[in-house]
Design a protein around this motif. Structure first.
Motif, mmCIF file in Angstrom:
data_model
loop_
_atom_site.group_PDB
_atom_site.id
_atom_site.type_symbol
_atom_site.label_atom_id
_atom_site.label_comp_id
_atom_site.label_asym_id
_atom_site.label_seq_id
_atom_site.Cartn_x
_atom_site.Cartn_y
_atom_site.Cartn_z
ATOM 1 N N GLY A 116 -11.774 -23.882 -22.736
ATOM 2 C CA GLY A 116 -12.797 -24.823 -22.370
ATOM 3 C C GLY A 116 -13.193 -25.149 -20.927
ATOM 4 O O GLY A 116 -14.070 -25.974 -20.560
ATOM 5 N N THR A 117 -12.091 -24.874 -20.170
ATOM 6 C CA THR A 117 -12.277 -25.072 -18.440
ATOM 7 C C THR A 117 -12.986 -23.733 -17.819
ATOM 8 O O THR A 117 -12.397 -22.885 -17.849
ATOM 9 C CB THR A 117 -10.866 -25.463 -17.944
ATOM 10 O OG1 THR A 117 -10.266 -26.527 -18.695
ATOM 11 C CG2 THR A 117 -10.925 -25.807 -16.500
ATOM 12 N N VAL A 118 -13.982 -24.460 -17.231
ATOM 13 C CA VAL A 118 -14.678 -23.297 -16.634
ATOM 14 C C VAL A 118 -15.164 -23.771 -15.147
ATOM 15 O O VAL A 118 -15.466 -24.853 -14.973
ATOM 16 C CB VAL A 118 -16.208 -22.836 -17.146
ATOM 17 C CG1 VAL A 118 -16.914 -21.820 -16.441
ATOM 18 C CG2 VAL A 118 -15.716 -22.366 -18.624
ATOM 19 N N VAL A 119 -15.070 -22.964 -14.153
ATOM 20 C CA VAL A 119 -15.256 -23.257 -12.581
ATOM 21 C C VAL A 119 -16.433 -22.610 -12.151
ATOM 22 O O VAL A 119 -16.479 -21.447 -12.284
ATOM 23 C CB VAL A 119 -13.958 -22.913 -11.783
ATOM 24 C CG1 VAL A 119 -14.385 -23.417 -10.505
ATOM 25 C CG2 VAL A 119 -12.752 -23.494 -12.201
ATOM 26 N N LEU A 120 -17.536 -23.386 -12.043
ATOM 27 C CA LEU A 120 -18.750 -22.849 -11.341
ATOM 28 C C LEU A 120 -19.065 -23.168 -10.102
ATOM 29 O O LEU A 120 -18.661 -24.289 -9.614
ATOM 30 C CB LEU A 120 -19.819 -23.248 -12.400
ATOM 31 C CG LEU A 120 -19.546 -23.112 -13.637
ATOM 32 C CD1 LEU A 120 -19.062 -24.085 -14.728
ATOM 33 C CD2 LEU A 120 -20.903 -22.656 -14.302
ATOM 34 N N ALA A 177 -21.140 -34.769 -17.560
ATOM 35 C CA ALA A 177 -22.704 -34.809 -18.076
ATOM 36 C C ALA A 177 -23.659 -34.766 -16.747
ATOM 37 O O ALA A 177 -24.790 -34.356 -16.939
ATOM 38 C CB ALA A 177 -23.108 -35.722 -18.906
ATOM 39 N N GLN A 178 -23.025 -34.875 -15.579
ATOM 40 C CA GLN A 178 -23.893 -35.126 -14.413
ATOM 41 C C GLN A 178 -23.817 -33.879 -13.482
ATOM 42 O O GLN A 178 -24.285 -33.896 -12.465
ATOM 43 C CB GLN A 178 -23.622 -36.534 -13.813
ATOM 44 C CG GLN A 178 -23.746 -37.627 -14.640
ATOM 45 C CD GLN A 178 -25.302 -37.857 -15.046
ATOM 46 O OE1 GLN A 178 -26.112 -37.816 -14.581
ATOM 47 N NE2 GLN A 178 -25.189 -38.519 -16.379
ATOM 48 N N TYR A 179 -22.972 -32.978 -13.694
ATOM 49 C CA TYR A 179 -22.325 -32.179 -12.731
ATOM 50 C C TYR A 179 -23.624 -31.170 -12.461
ATOM 51 O O TYR A 179 -23.846 -30.600 -11.260
ATOM 52 C CB TYR A 179 -21.337 -31.085 -13.434
ATOM 53 C CG TYR A 179 -19.935 -31.917 -13.447
ATOM 54 C CD1 TYR A 179 -19.800 -33.288 -13.062
ATOM 55 C CD2 TYR A 179 -18.784 -31.137 -13.877
ATOM 56 C CE1 TYR A 179 -18.665 -33.854 -13.052
ATOM 57 C CE2 TYR A 179 -17.745 -31.588 -13.917
ATOM 58 C CZ TYR A 179 -17.353 -32.948 -13.571
ATOM 59 O OH TYR A 179 -16.179 -33.668 -13.482
ATOM 60 N N ALA A 180 -24.280 -30.734 -13.411
ATOM 61 C CA ALA A 180 -25.670 -29.968 -13.241
ATOM 62 C C ALA A 180 -26.489 -30.460 -11.975
ATOM 63 O O ALA A 180 -26.830 -29.709 -11.176
ATOM 64 C CB ALA A 180 -26.394 -29.735 -14.465
ATOM 65 N N ILE A 190 -18.535 -26.991 -6.096
ATOM 66 C CA ILE A 190 -17.903 -26.486 -7.053
ATOM 67 C C ILE A 190 -17.655 -27.564 -8.160
ATOM 68 O O ILE A 190 -17.400 -28.729 -8.032
ATOM 69 C CB ILE A 190 -16.156 -25.890 -6.714
ATOM 70 C CG1 ILE A 190 -16.480 -24.852 -5.570
ATOM 71 C CG2 ILE A 190 -15.642 -25.374 -7.905
ATOM 72 C CD1 ILE A 190 -16.873 -23.609 -6.007
ATOM 73 N N ALA A 191 -17.922 -27.224 -9.604
ATOM 74 C CA ALA A 191 -17.746 -27.726 -10.600
ATOM 75 C C ALA A 191 -16.692 -27.378 -11.617
ATOM 76 O O ALA A 191 -16.711 -26.175 -11.839
ATOM 77 C CB ALA A 191 -19.216 -27.970 -11.378
ATOM 78 N N ALA A 198 -20.219 -26.622 -18.948
ATOM 79 C CA ALA A 198 -20.272 -25.575 -18.231
ATOM 80 C C ALA A 198 -21.459 -24.826 -18.451
ATOM 81 O O ALA A 198 -22.022 -24.195 -17.826
ATOM 82 C CB ALA A 198 -18.865 -24.730 -18.556
ATOM 83 N N ALA A 199 -21.626 -24.763 -20.055
ATOM 84 C CA ALA A 199 -22.387 -24.019 -20.567
ATOM 85 C C ALA A 199 -23.814 -24.784 -20.292
ATOM 86 O O ALA A 199 -24.987 -23.910 -19.941
ATOM 87 C CB ALA A 199 -22.612 -23.896 -22.102
ATOM 88 N N VAL A 200 -24.152 -26.182 -20.108
ATOM 89 C CA VAL A 200 -25.338 -26.642 -19.682
ATOM 90 C C VAL A 200 -25.569 -26.316 -18.479
ATOM 91 O O VAL A 200 -26.666 -26.126 -17.905
ATOM 92 C CB VAL A 200 -25.008 -28.308 -19.966
ATOM 93 C CG1 VAL A 200 -26.234 -28.813 -19.313
ATOM 94 C CG2 VAL A 200 -25.001 -28.619 -21.465
ATOM 95 N N ILE A 201 -24.631 -26.287 -17.526
ATOM 96 C CA ILE A 201 -24.666 -26.108 -16.090
ATOM 97 C C ILE A 201 -25.388 -24.765 -15.724
ATOM 98 O O ILE A 201 -26.249 -24.451 -15.245
ATOM 99 C CB ILE A 201 -23.517 -26.261 -15.245
ATOM 100 C CG1 ILE A 201 -22.904 -27.625 -15.083
ATOM 101 C CG2 ILE A 201 -23.622 -25.447 -13.986
ATOM 102 C CD1 ILE A 201 -21.559 -27.773 -14.652
ATOM 103 N N GLU A 202 -24.933 -23.593 -16.501
ATOM 104 C CA GLU A 202 -25.326 -22.438 -16.642
ATOM 105 C C GLU A 202 -26.757 -22.154 -17.155
ATOM 106 O O GLU A 202 -27.799 -21.536 -16.548
ATOM 107 C CB GLU A 202 -24.360 -21.371 -17.444
ATOM 108 C CG GLU A 202 -23.118 -21.048 -17.062
ATOM 109 C CD GLU A 202 -22.381 -20.350 -17.820
ATOM 110 O OE1 GLU A 202 -22.401 -18.943 -17.596
ATOM 111 O OE2 GLU A 202 -21.817 -20.774 -18.752
#
Length: 330
Positions: A116-120, A177-180, A190-191, A198-202
């Protein structure tokens, strides 16, 4: 007659003040109470399911009132555990270990999830090699949190570190929740995001996954969240702790047997806590990046702790044989 009423009022006021000052004695028939803490992300679904299905209430019995408190990051959760504002709950292993190493009264009593940890990386940022992380600004939920240690460990192996320990990467912390929006505005490059964010950001941005959940350090083996309680509770109230763990195990069994219903519970709970309603597609994507288990990989916990020490999140070289109380999950 008026004097009588006056004295009754004074008596009730005085009694109320005593209760407010923390009198530990319960009157006959008074409910016991426990408070369960968790975060509004998919690694903490077992707590959401247990809450929705009433598993803690069922295990602890009618004489116990169960309340829930949510947190955005591990530091405030651990403070609440230390002050008695919560009795147990889900947190990343990083904050649990960091606090244990400084003498905090905490015990891991079960696992909860893995992955569950994703780097974007934000749109337009060229990340073609590890060297490209140099000088970038990254964000995690907290300093030394589980996701932070995973990310920094991954890069440290290539000799890239944060400015905190003499490197060039700049580190910010904030609510996932504010990363996007922070990526969109260029506030961060980088987030390091827990799911479902992560899926929300995508979905909401054109950010690119640059380190996958199964590539980042400890991604497939480290407990992404663990169930913790205080050492005092483990020693003084083992029967109550066992019931808490039993409820937690019931929730994980429910998730395994009813994944679609568990997803619906997750969407509902996260909306209630954060005000954001996740689309089913987002949850489906995030769900594929995590697993749920009440087991704890002790060796991985120690390896993760050693890395936290190397990265100078911990002052002393850790030994966590006393942190984990595995007897409640057997």
């Amino acid at each position: 007659m008026k004097k009588a009423f006056l004295w009754v009022a004074i008596l009730f006021t005085f009694t109320g003040l005593l209760a407010g000052c923390g009198s530990s004695e319960k009157s006959s028939g008074e409910e016991d109470k426990i408070v369960i803490g968790y975060f509004p992300n998919i690694n903490h679904v077992p707590a959401m399911v247990a809450k929705d299905q009433g598993y803690f209430e069922k295990q602890l019995g009618d004489g116990t009132k169960v309340e829930y408190k949510t947190f955005a990051e591990g530091g405030s959760f651990m403070t609440a555990l230390k002050t008695g504002d919560i009795d147990a709950g889900l947190v990343g292993p990083g904050p649990a270990m960091n606090n244990f190493s400084t003498g905090a009264d905490v015990k891991i009593i079960a696992g909860a999830s893995t992955g569950g940890t994703v780097v974007l990386a934000r749109e337009g940022l060229e990340i073609n090699s590890l060297e490209d992380f140099q000088g970038k600004t990254f964000i995690t939920p907290g300093v030394g949190c589980t996701h932070d240690v995973q990310y920094e460990t991954y890069l440290e192996e290539a000799g890239i570190t944060s400015a905190r320990i003499g490197g060039t990467m700049k580190h910010l912390t904030g609510n996932p929740a504010q990363y996007a929006s922070m990526l969109k505005t260029g506030k961060v490059d980088i987030a390091v995001a827990p799911e479902p964010w992560a899926a929300v950001i995508e979905q909401e941005t054109n950010a690119e996954v640059v380190i996958g959940w199964d590539e980042v350090s400890f991604g497939e083996t480290l407990p992404a969240s663990v169930l913790v309680a205080t050492g005092d509770a483990v020693e003084d109230s083992p029967e109550k702790v066992q019931k808490i763990v039993n409820a937690h195990k019931d929730a994980i069994k429910f998730i395994e047997e009813n994944p679609e219903e568990a997803k619906a519970i997750t969407i509902k709970d996260i909306k209630e806590v954060t005000g954001q309603e996740l689309e089913k597609e987002v949850v489906d994507r995030a769900w594929g990046r995590i697993g749920f288990t009440y087991d704890v990989d002790v060796d991985t916990i120690q390896d993760f702790a050693d890395s936290s020490y190397t990265l100078k999140f911990l002052k002393d070289k850790p030994e966590f044989s006393e942190l984990i109380a595995n007897n409640f999950i057997k």
